[in-house]
Scaffold this motif. Structure first.
Motif, mmCIF file in Angstrom:
data_model
loop_
_atom_site.group_PDB
_atom_site.id
_atom_site.type_symbol
_atom_site.label_atom_id
_atom_site.label_comp_id
_atom_site.label_asym_id
_atom_site.label_seq_id
_atom_site.Cartn_x
_atom_site.Cartn_y
_atom_site.Cartn_z
ATOM 1 N N ASP A 317 0.740 -1.217 0.111
ATOM 2 C CA ASP A 317 0.023 -0.147 0.015
ATOM 3 C C ASP A 317 0.748 1.177 -0.062
ATOM 4 O OD1 ASP A 317 -1.968 2.137 0.377
ATOM 5 O OD2 ASP A 317 -3.000 0.868 1.977
ATOM 6 N N ASN A 341 -1.823 -0.756 -3.871
ATOM 7 C CA ASN A 341 -2.662 0.302 -3.878
ATOM 8 C C ASN A 341 -1.730 1.388 -4.086
ATOM 9 O OD1 ASN A 341 -4.273 2.558 -3.145
ATOM 10 N ND2 ASN A 341 -5.111 1.408 -1.497
ATOM 11 N N ASN A 365 -5.177 -0.652 -7.200
ATOM 12 C CA ASN A 365 -5.936 0.528 -6.947
ATOM 13 C C ASN A 365 -5.123 1.747 -7.619
ATOM 14 O OD1 ASN A 365 -7.538 2.463 -5.914
ATOM 15 N ND2 ASN A 365 -7.794 1.743 -3.818
ATOM 16 N N PHE A 388 -9.201 -0.243 -10.096
ATOM 17 C CA PHE A 388 -9.785 0.737 -9.634
ATOM 18 C C PHE A 388 -9.173 2.200 -10.154
ATOM 19 C CE2 PHE A 388 -10.209 -1.897 -5.552
ATOM 20 C CZ PHE A 388 -11.548 -2.141 -5.720
HETATM 21 C C1 LIG Z 1 -5.688 0.590 -0.667
HETATM 22 O O1 LIG Z 1 -6.487 -0.287 -1.681
HETATM 23 C C2 LIG Z 1 -6.737 -1.615 -1.124
HETATM 24 C C3 LIG Z 1 -7.566 -2.280 -2.195
HETATM 25 O O2 LIG Z 1 -8.242 -1.536 -2.829
HETATM 26 C C4 LIG Z 1 -7.531 -1.132 0.207
HETATM 27 O O3 LIG Z 1 -7.885 -2.662 0.494
HETATM 28 C C5 LIG Z 1 -6.935 -0.477 1.087
HETATM 29 O O4 LIG Z 1 -7.594 -0.476 2.258
HETATM 30 C C6 LIG Z 1 -6.576 0.899 0.526
HETATM 31 N N1 LIG Z 1 -5.719 1.527 1.771
HETATM 32 C C7 LIG Z 1 -6.016 2.549 2.023
HETATM 33 C C8 LIG Z 1 -5.155 3.451 3.103
HETATM 34 O O5 LIG Z 1 -7.330 3.040 2.134
#
Ligand SMILES: *[C@@H]1O[C@H](CO)[C@@H](O)[C@H](O)[C@H]1NC(C)=O
Ligand SMILES: *[C@@H]1O[C@H](CO)[C@@H](O)[C@H](O)[C@H]1NC(C)=O
Ligand SMILES: *[C@@H]1O[C@H](CO)[C@@H](O)[C@H](O)[C@H]1NC(C)=O
Ligand SMILES: *[C@@H]1O[C@H](CO)[C@@H](O)[C@H](O)[C@H]1NC(C)=O
Ligand SMILES: *[C@@H]1O[C@H](CO)[C@@H](O)[C@H](O)[C@H]1NC(C)=O
Ligand SMILES: *[C@@H]1O[C@H](CO)[C@@H](O)[C@H](O)[C@H]1NC(C)=O
Ligand SMILES: *[C@@H]1O[C@H](CO)[C@@H](O)[C@H](O)[C@H]1NC(C)=O
Length: 669
Positions: A317, A341, A365, A388
């Motif tokens: 991430d 992500n 993402n 995404f």
């Molecule tokens: C980043 O994207 C992933 C997959 O979509 C998700 O599970 C994760 O919560 C996201 N990270 C944040 C910090 O929102």
């Protein structure tokens, strides 16, 4: 709660005499409650060998504790002085829960003889007061799990609790005020496996503070004030949480020693570079979201860019950073990555073209970047199921970019500026060799994406949806909402007859739908809310629709034939905020009154009735109200009929007279 009880009493007082018998005991309990403590509290609950005394205003354990108590739960009471007496001289506990009391003194040596005590919860007390006395609680002979969170402990105060705890494996010091981890902090608890120091104010960790803990696998340092990690060398650690600190650099010791770290959370820090991780690692989970990372170059050493060996990494991430681009080479060794992500960065172009790259990625993402180009090569991203791309303002994409993803199932494209191409199967060639002959179209093709089931295209300023836009794409869900003025070709949904289950067309300013939805045989959920529909789409066959949202439209009359077609499958209907006519929708009224469908927004479903100045709630409408106006109609019709009859008679009379005259004339002739 007590106040609520009194209000109930008050309400009862105004009700009839019949309930007076009920009222008396309730009133009494109100009086008692408002008089404050003593509350009448039930005795402790005994479940097998567990004694549960939580929240009973106790200052000590009940004196009549049964022998052989296994667990004593004294949490949320008023214990202040923890001694043999307060525990009713029992020593055989296995689990002692003293969470949320007011303990400020512990009899030294209290736990020494408790050879069965494995779990000790002292969280949320006032143990900082005890620590000020500079006495140790003595040996924690058998304790394996100790919770000291929320005790206002600072500097070296934890020493008085930990200095002789040979069996301790699991320690929580969360939510204290610790600023420094000294070299000897854990020297009396060498069996520690898991330490939580979440929510302290740690600024400094002395060299070697954790080195002697050979079994330590799990270290939570989240929500502290750590600024820098250098020469990280806890080879046995499996999970390290440094989230919510002020870390600017993370640098592991340069060594060929195998690191066992599986999970590293560095989210919400201030890193400018990718962390420097040991070359031989087993890392599976890396979260560096919400930092200030501008490039994937490794911390302070640009020459190490290409050497990110994260072959076991499954989850990465990097969202909420300042990345402008990511070179393909960065992913070279990520043979196990499943989730990537990189949303909420400033990435303008993303490409994965080298054959075999990221073979296991399932989710990417890329939402909320500023993507201008997106390129996928053949035989890359073979496992990608979910992509995404929301909020990128993309206007053009390589028109067959999605056909290159053999496993793509779920595609979020909302908040962009895309145009959808006609389906022209001949146009699509695997790799256009004669590129210069064909001008690439400025639209993206969504036909023949053979595995795609879920497609989100809302907020794209879509003007036109051509015929066969999704031919050979087995969509189950299609969201075309928030594209005001969208003109859908009548054949735009052709090809989705057997697959489409959800269709969303919210807020599209549609005044009439040209597409025949009744051809979509699997369709179950339709959202047509906030449009300008003046009539229902035609369902000429028996439909399969289970939920239909028609809120905020211009519907006056619901055609009975359509209601009949819908009725056998429809379960839920949203109908609020439409200028319905009361008496022309009696079939609908019937349907609602028979509870054939659920109308969740029934309170906002009103209709216009000539006898009322305000719209009438559909629930208040009766058929009688329409028959009344029906009677006046009958009278009007009757009067009209009478006039017609009279005129007819008059005409007849006149005609027969003229005929007679004619006959007479003929006679004369
Ligand atoms: C980043 O994207 C992933 C997959 O979509 C998700 O599970 C994760 O919560 C996201 N990270 C944040 C910090 O929102
Ligand atoms: C706590 O209780 C013990 C034994 O009952 C007593 O000796 C001690 O003085 C008490 N300490 C405090 C601080 O109340
Ligand atoms: C460690 O202690 C914490 C806090 O008391 C508890 O929530 C957790 O379940 C314990 N973990 C293990 C492995 O015993
Ligand atoms: C790290 O700690 C934060 C804050 O407590 C928590 O939200 C996060 O889930 C933890 N990370 C991992 C990987 O457990
Ligand atoms: C990253 O490394 C590359 C190659 O070593 C270099 O050209 C680039 O300037 C570096 N970027 C940053 C932001 O340090
Ligand atoms: C994509 O990542 C962002 C965080 O950057 C997150 O908020 C969002 O929920 C993720 N999208 C999905 C659909 O998981
Ligand atoms: C919605 O449609 C009406 C005509 O039906 C038009 O006057 C209006 O400008 C449209 N609004 C938008 C936002 O497209």
């Amino acid at each position: 709660m007590l106040r609520r009880l009194c209000r109930v009493c008050h309400q009862l007082r105004v009700s009839t005499m019949v309930v007076l018998q009920l009222l008396v005991p309730l009133l009494v309990s109100c009086v008692v409650a408002s008089a404050g403590p003593p509350r009448h509290l039930p005795p402790c609950q005994v479940v097998q060998m567990d004694v549960l005394c939580s929240d009973r205003s106790l200052r000590s354990a009940p004196v009549d504790l049964p022998p052989g108590v296994h667990l004593l739960d004294l949490s949320r009471n008023q214990v202040q002085n923890l001694s043999r007496e307060t525990l009713a001289y029992h020593t055989g506990f296995y689990h002692l829960n003293l969470h949320a009391n007011k303990i400020h003194f512990i009899q030294p040596g209290l736990f020494k003889d408790m050879t069965e005590l494995k779990v000790l919860d002292l969280s949320k007390n006032h143990l900082n007061v005890f620590a000020l006395s500079k006495t140790s609680i003595g040996r924690l002979t058998a304790v394996e799990s100790l919770d000291l969170s929320g005790n206002g402990l600072y500097t070296d105060m934890s020493d008085y609790f930990l200095d002789d705890s040979p069996s301790l494996a699991n320690l929580s010091l969360n939510s204290n005020s610790i600023t420094k981890i000294a070299q000897n902090t854990f020297s009396g608890s060498l069996s520690l496996e898991k330490i939580s120091l979440h929510n302290n104010v740690i600024l400094e960790i002395e060299d070697g503070a954790f080195d002697s803990l050979r079994h330590l696998t799990d270290l939570d340092l989240s929500k502290n004030s750590i600024t820098c990690i250098t020469d990280f060398n806890l080879y046995n650690l499996k999970a390290l949480n440094l989230s919510m600190n002020s870390v600017e650099h993370f640098h592991s010791a340069s060594s060929d020693h195998l690191f066992n770290l599986l999970k590293l959370d560095l989210s919400e820090n201030k890193m400018l570079y990718f962390p420097f991780l040991p070359r031989t690692n087993m890392l599976q989970y890396l979260d560096i979201s919400r930092n200030h990372i501008q490039s994937v170059n490794v911390s302070g050493s640009p020459e190490k860019t290409a050497n990110v060996f994260l072959t076991q990494l499954q989850y990465l991430d990097m969202s909420f950073n300042r990345l402008k681009s990511i070179p393909e080479s960065f992913f070279c060794f990520m043979r196990s990555l499943e989730v990537l992500n990189i949303s909420n960065n400033c990435i303008g172009s993303f490409s994965i073209t080298a054959e075999g790259l990221l073979p296991t990625v399932k989710i990417i993402n890329l939402s909320f970047n500023s993507l201008q180009s997106l390129t996928f090569g053949e035989n890359t991203l073979q496992s990608l199921e979910t992509l995404f791309l929301q909020g990128n303002d993309i206007t053009t994409l390589n028109y067959h970019v999605f056909q290159k993803l053999p496993s793509i199932k779920y595609l979020q494209l909302q908040q962009n500026n895309l145009k959808i191409c006609d389906s022209e199967p001949n146009l699509y060639k695997p790799e256009p060799t004669d590129q210069n002959q064909l001008d690439p179209p400025d639209c993206v093709s969504l036909s023949s994406v053979r595995s795609l089931h879920f497609l989100y295209l809302s907020e794209n300023n879509l003007q036109y949806l051509p015929a066969n836009a999704f031919a050979n794409t087995p969509l189950r869900l299609l969201d075309l909402s928030l594209n005001p003025g969208l003109d859908m070709d009548k054949d735009s949904l052709c090809g989705l007859e057997h697959s489409l289950v959800h269709l969303l067309l919210r807020e599209n300013n549609i005044s009439s739908l040209h597409t025949d939805l009744s051809l979509l045989q699997s369709l179950k959920h339709v959202d047509l809310s906030t449009n300008q529909l003046t009539s229902l789409p035609v369902w000429n066959k028996e439909s399969s629709i289970e939920s239909l949202n028609l809120q905020h439209n211009n519907l006056v009359t619901l055609e009975s034939s359509t209601m009949v077609a819908l009725e056998h499958s429809l379960k839920t209907l949203y109908m609020g905020s439409n200028p319905l006519n009361c008496c022309s929708n009696l079939d609908f009224l019937n349907m609602v009154q028979r509870s054939a469908v659920v109308v969740p927004d029934i309170e906002t479903v009103t209709c216009v009735h000539e006898d009322f100045s305000e719209p009438v709630n559909i629930e208040k409408l009766t058929e009688g109200m329409c028959q009344a106006s029906g009677k006046t109609m009958y009278i009007v019709v009757g009067v009209l009929a009478l006039i017609v009859v009279m005129i007819a008679v008059a005409l007849l009379v006149q005609q027969s007279q003229s005929r007679k005259r004619k006959r007479i004339i003929r006679f004369r002739a």
